[in-house]
Design a protein around this motif. Structure first.
Motif, PDB file in Angstrom:
ATOM      1  N   GLY A 204       0.721  -1.274   0.001  1.00 55.62           N
ATOM      2  CA  GLY A 204       0.148  -0.067  -0.031  1.00 55.62           C
ATOM      3  C   GLY A 204       0.789   1.166   0.005  1.00 55.62           C
ATOM      4  O   GLY A 204       0.512   2.379  -0.624  1.00 55.62           O
ATOM      5  N   SER A 205       1.855   1.301   0.825  1.00 59.75           N
ATOM      6  CA  SER A 205       2.722   2.461   0.934  1.00 59.75           C
ATOM      7  C   SER A 205       3.497   2.760  -0.545  1.00 59.75           C
ATOM      8  O   SER A 205       3.870   3.875  -0.715  1.00 59.75           O
ATOM      9  CB  SER A 205       3.700   2.230   1.979  1.00 59.75           C
ATOM     10  N   GLU A 206       3.599   1.698  -1.267  1.00 53.13           N
ATOM     11  CA  GLU A 206       4.205   1.965  -2.666  1.00 53.13           C
ATOM     12  C   GLU A 206       3.117   2.583  -3.808  1.00 53.13           C
ATOM     13  O   GLU A 206       3.552   3.370  -4.186  1.00 53.13           O
ATOM     14  CB  GLU A 206       4.897   0.696  -3.053  1.00 53.13           C
ATOM     15  N   ILE A 207       2.211   1.456  -3.938  1.00 46.43           N
ATOM     16  CA  ILE A 207       1.240   1.885  -5.140  1.00 46.43           C
ATOM     17  C   ILE A 207       0.098   2.687  -4.477  1.00 46.43           C
ATOM     18  O   ILE A 207      -0.795   3.239  -5.638  1.00 46.43           O
ATOM     19  CB  ILE A 207       0.972   0.516  -5.806  1.00 46.43           C
ATOM     20  N   GLY A 208      -0.177   2.786  -3.326  1.00 48.47           N
ATOM     21  CA  GLY A 208      -1.480   3.384  -2.906  1.00 48.47           C
ATOM     22  C   GLY A 208      -1.163   4.769  -3.513  1.00 48.47           C
ATOM     23  O   GLY A 208      -2.001   5.444  -4.061  1.00 48.47           O
ATOM     24  N   PRO A 209      -0.185   5.594  -2.997  1.00 51.43           N
ATOM     25  CA  PRO A 209      -0.011   7.124  -3.492  1.00 51.43           C
ATOM     26  C   PRO A 209       0.210   7.297  -4.820  1.00 51.43           C
ATOM     27  O   PRO A 209      -0.509   8.152  -5.476  1.00 51.43           O
ATOM     28  CB  PRO A 209       1.489   7.472  -2.961  1.00 51.43           C
ATOM     29  N   LYS A 210       0.591   6.057  -5.715  1.00 53.43           N
ATOM     30  CA  LYS A 210       0.283   6.355  -7.188  1.00 53.43           C
ATOM     31  C   LYS A 210      -0.933   6.345  -7.643  1.00 53.43           C
ATOM     32  O   LYS A 210      -1.385   6.895  -8.510  1.00 53.43           O
ATOM     33  CB  LYS A 210       1.311   5.249  -8.047  1.00 53.43           C
ATOM     34  N   LEU A 211      -1.920   5.616  -7.155  1.00 50.15           N
ATOM     35  CA  LEU A 211      -3.268   5.439  -7.477  1.00 50.15           C
ATOM     36  C   LEU A 211      -4.025   6.905  -6.925  1.00 50.15           C
ATOM     37  O   LEU A 211      -4.706   7.342  -7.761  1.00 50.15           O
ATOM     38  CB  LEU A 211      -3.746   4.178  -6.688  1.00 50.15           C
ATOM     39  N   VAL A 212      -3.686   7.105  -5.887  1.00 49.18           N
ATOM     40  CA  VAL A 212      -4.442   8.430  -5.265  1.00 49.18           C
ATOM     41  C   VAL A 212      -3.745   9.695  -6.054  1.00 49.18           C
ATOM     42  O   VAL A 212      -4.721  10.705  -6.351  1.00 49.18           O
ATOM     43  CB  VAL A 212      -3.952   8.727  -3.589  1.00 49.18           C
ATOM     44  N   ASP A 213      -2.771   9.683  -6.535  1.00 44.24           N
ATOM     45  CA  ASP A 213      -2.125  10.902  -7.050  1.00 44.24           C
ATOM     46  C   ASP A 213      -2.448  11.050  -8.776  1.00 44.24           C
ATOM     47  O   ASP A 213      -2.152  12.229  -8.818  1.00 44.24           O
ATOM     48  CB  ASP A 213      -0.520  11.171  -6.898  1.00 44.24           C
ATOM     49  N   ASP A 214      -2.664   9.820  -9.127  1.00 40.66           N
ATOM     50  CA  ASP A 214      -2.812  10.002 -10.610  1.00 40.66           C
ATOM     51  C   ASP A 214      -4.106  10.868 -11.196  1.00 40.66           C
ATOM     52  O   ASP A 214      -5.158  10.778 -10.547  1.00 40.66           O
ATOM     53  CB  ASP A 214      -2.943   8.732 -10.983  1.00 40.66           C
ATOM     54  N   ALA A 215      -3.850  11.745 -12.016  1.00 46.35           N
ATOM     55  CA  ALA A 215      -5.112  12.735 -12.432  1.00 46.35           C
ATOM     56  C   ALA A 215      -6.121  12.019 -13.021  1.00 46.35           C
ATOM     57  O   ALA A 215      -7.194  12.440 -13.188  1.00 46.35           O
ATOM     58  CB  ALA A 215      -4.298  13.749 -13.493  1.00 46.35           C
ATOM     59  N   ARG A 216      -5.919  10.676 -13.850  1.00 51.45           N
ATOM     60  CA  ARG A 216      -6.839  10.060 -14.360  1.00 51.45           C
ATOM     61  C   ARG A 216      -7.811   9.339 -13.548  1.00 51.45           C
ATOM     62  O   ARG A 216      -8.920   8.715 -13.834  1.00 51.45           O
ATOM     63  CB  ARG A 216      -6.166   8.948 -15.116  1.00 51.45           C
ATOM     64  N   VAL A 217      -7.536   9.290 -12.156  1.00 51.24           N
ATOM     65  CA  VAL A 217      -8.531   8.734 -11.165  1.00 51.24           C
ATOM     66  C   VAL A 217      -9.336   9.766 -10.667  1.00 51.24           C
ATOM     67  O   VAL A 217      -8.756  10.842  -9.873  1.00 51.24           O
ATOM     68  CB  VAL A 217      -7.490   8.174 -10.020  1.00 51.24           C
ATOM     69  N   ASN A 218     -10.754   9.500 -10.728  1.00 49.48           N
ATOM     70  CA  ASN A 218     -11.419  10.887 -10.403  1.00 49.48           C
ATOM     71  C   ASN A 218     -11.900  10.729  -8.889  1.00 49.48           C
ATOM     72  O   ASN A 218     -12.340  11.965  -8.422  1.00 49.48           O
ATOM     73  CB  ASN A 218     -12.768  10.865 -11.063  1.00 49.48           C
ATOM     74  N   ALA A 219     -11.936   9.614  -8.280  1.00 49.62           N
ATOM     75  CA  ALA A 219     -12.415   9.546  -6.625  1.00 49.62           C
ATOM     76  C   ALA A 219     -11.596   8.557  -6.121  1.00 49.62           C
ATOM     77  O   ALA A 219     -11.157   7.483  -6.673  1.00 49.62           O
ATOM     78  CB  ALA A 219     -13.657   9.504  -6.752  1.00 49.62           C
ATOM     79  N   ILE A 220     -11.396   8.701  -4.816  1.00 53.10           N
ATOM     80  CA  ILE A 220     -10.825   7.484  -3.901  1.00 53.10           C
ATOM     81  C   ILE A 220     -11.845   7.030  -2.844  1.00 53.10           C
ATOM     82  O   ILE A 220     -12.180   8.113  -2.155  1.00 53.10           O
ATOM     83  CB  ILE A 220      -9.550   7.946  -3.425  1.00 53.10           C
TER      84      ILE A 220
END
Ligand SMILES: NC(=O)C1=CN([C@@H]2O[C@H](COP(=O)(O)OP(=O)(O)OC[C@H]3O[C@@H](n4cnc5c(N)ncnc54)[C@H](OP(=O)(O)O)[C@@H]3O)[C@@H](O)[C@H]2O)C=CC1
Ligand SMILES: O=C(O)CCC(=O)C(=O)O
Length: 476
Positions: A204-220
């Motif tokens: 989570g600590s590695e890939i979580g921020p990539k998911l959260v920060d990516d502009a193509r992801v509209n909501a978490i």
């Protein structure tokens, strides 16, 4: 068994594996899980981004058919899925099967929601103009889930996301890849277009921020610990991204003098110790008035001492293991902190069984006060404390004296106190003569204060998070 990532409609074969062990028996390897990295998250986001418009344009019938298929298969296989869940997470088998069934029912509920659409057609305040208020999908949603409800929580995020036309990337907790894989395996055969549902396991600590920060992801949508949730909220805020958080609890259960003793003991035993206390809704502060205090403590201590602790898959076991060594160490540390603070500890010891697992007895800590650490911080294990109070007014004040506000309970036969408590408990969910944990799937779930952020999960209220509202004006 290999638990692989599922990206753009393909089961990934390129990632490294991480062994996943059974907390009831550490010699039992449940499977080997994919260890996804930044590239996997990137591919999953790209796939979801590409698939989102197609699924957003799907008909209510297409959405119903996919969700109904998923729900039916989960329900048909609830014993097998419940077995996997109990083996992987450590809930007892009846609890595991119950959770699997709940996941199936969630998909069935949201299948129905696909057909029960709502919207408004209104007259404008200006003459001759029509106004339509409709809901559109938000687009790509990242779902970050914890280990304690490894099928139900992914289900209550994926099902509404799909029902309201979104594409998703699921990042499950590292401790429970098998359940996530089994759920997505069923979803992969439901007729959804490629890329609509993606599964990426990994740290989570590695890939979580990539998911959260990516502009193509509209909501978490996130469920888990307070520090991780706060970090995600800060990142989403910086990017003006929609976010929904479900985090901790320090849930009070008030027991008044006039309570039915058996009802109160059952509610507290269940709320504090079932699912090994690993529920954000667990009853961890038992606030008891003077007149019933000693009888209540005696009866609850006896019931807790009689709970059969053991291998989650063994018949008759009532409390399975703690999820892993780290969580067990945390639980035992809180028991010893409570003792140092002056609490009287009953139970709360590490126990060995024939199988080498993470077992402890339920801990009931009496003679505590609400300012002790044991009553301020979430333990997330089979540990509950008792706070003695004079009367209802003091009980309510102590119940509300916490930074959390998820669930709050009262045991009483008085309509007056029950009614007052429902109105004045500072919590998103209030229970009368019922455990603080164990909720229905068709009504809103979530808390106030530091427990939750954003709009509610579950039931029809889930639409608030998974859609955005559009107002259209027409001059015909
Ligand atoms: N409210 C609840 O329902 C839950 C509360 N908790 C509380 O949290 C404590 C720790 O449990 P833990 O599982 O470590 O909880 P975390 O909050 O660390 O994990 C929850 C999810 O977030 C992921 N994650 C971890 N770090 C990040 C990050 N920086 N960015 C994005 N996602 C991330 C995790 O992945 P990964 O597993 O790969 O690290 C997991 O999928 C427990 O002792 C308990 O107090 C825990 C579980 C559920
Ligand atoms: O109590 C329940 O039924 C749900 C609890 C939960 O969602 C959690 O612990 O994360």
């Amino acid at each position: 068994m290999d638990f692989k990532n599922y990206i753009a409609g393909q089961w990934d074969v390129t990632t490294d594996g991480v062994e996943n062990i059974n907390p009831s028996d550490i010699s039992d390897i449940v499977g080997v899980a994919a260890k996804g990295g930044a590239d996997d998250i990137d591919c999953a986001i790209a796939a979801a981004h590409q698939a989102a418009p197609t699924w957003a344009a799907s008909t209510p019938q297409q959405r119903f058919d996919a969700l109904d298929f998923i729900g039916s298969e989960i329900l048909a296989r609830k014993e097998e899925l419940g077995h996997l869940l109990s083996r992987e997470e450590g809930k007892t088998l009846p609890e595991g099967i119950g959770e699997a069934a709940r996941a199936g029912q969630i998909f069935k509920f949201f299948a129905g929601e696909c057909l029960r659409q709502t919207g408004d057609h209104l007259a404008s305040v200006r003459p001759g103009i029509d106004v339509d208020v409709t809901r559109s999908p938000v687009g790509v949603v990242g779902l970050i889930t914890p280990w304690n409800f490894p099928i139900a929580i992914p289900a209550w995020k994926i099902a509404p996301a799909l029902a309201y036309g979104n594409a998703v990337i699921l990042k499950p907790a590292e401790l429970v890849p098998g359940c996530a894989w089994a759920l997505v395996e069923i979803i992969s055969r439901s007729g959804l277009p490629e890329g609509v549902v993606n599964l990426v396991m990994g740290r989570g600590s590695e890939i979580g921020p990539k998911l959260v920060d990516d502009a193509r992801v509209n909501a978490i949508s996130f469920t888990g610990s307070v520090p991780t949730g706060r970090g995600i909220a800060a990142a989403c805020g910086a990017n003006l991204k929609k976010v929904q958080l479900e985090m901790g609890g320090k849930n009070p259960m008030v027991v008044l003098d006039d309570a039915d003793l058996d009802v109160a003991v059952d509610a507290c035993l269940n709320g504090a110790f079932f699912s090994t206390g690993q529920r954000c809704t667990a009853s961890s502060r038992l606030i008891v008035t003077e007149g019933i205090h000693d009888r209540f403590v005696g009866a609850l201590a006896e019931a807790a001492a009689n709970l059969k602790v053991g291998h989650a898959l063994e018949a008759g076991v009532q409390m399975g293991p703690v999820v892993d060594e780290r969580q067990l160490a945390q639980d035992l540390q809180y028991v010893s902190i409570a003792a140092q603070e002056g609490g009287n500890v009953l139970g709360g010891e590490r126990v060995s069984r024939e199988t080498d697992g993470f077992f402890m007895t339920p801990a009931l800590i009496t003679e505590t006060t609400n300012d002790m650490r044991i009553n301020r911080e979430e333990v997330f294990g089979p540990v509950a404390s008792v706070i003695r109070v004079k009367n209802y007014e003091e009980a309510l004040s102590v119940a509300n004296d916490t930074e959390f506000g998820l669930s709050s309970g009262i045991c009483t036969q008085s309509l007056k106190y029950a009614t007052h408590f429902k109105a004045n408990a500072q919590a998103g969910m209030v229970m009368v003569n019922l455990p603080t944990a164990g909720v229905d799937y068709h009504v809103p779930f979530g808390g106030t204060k530091g427990s939750s952020f954003g709009s509610r999960e579950q039931g029809a209220y889930a639409a608030e998070f998974y859609t955005s509202v559009k107002t259209a004006y027409t001059l015909p």
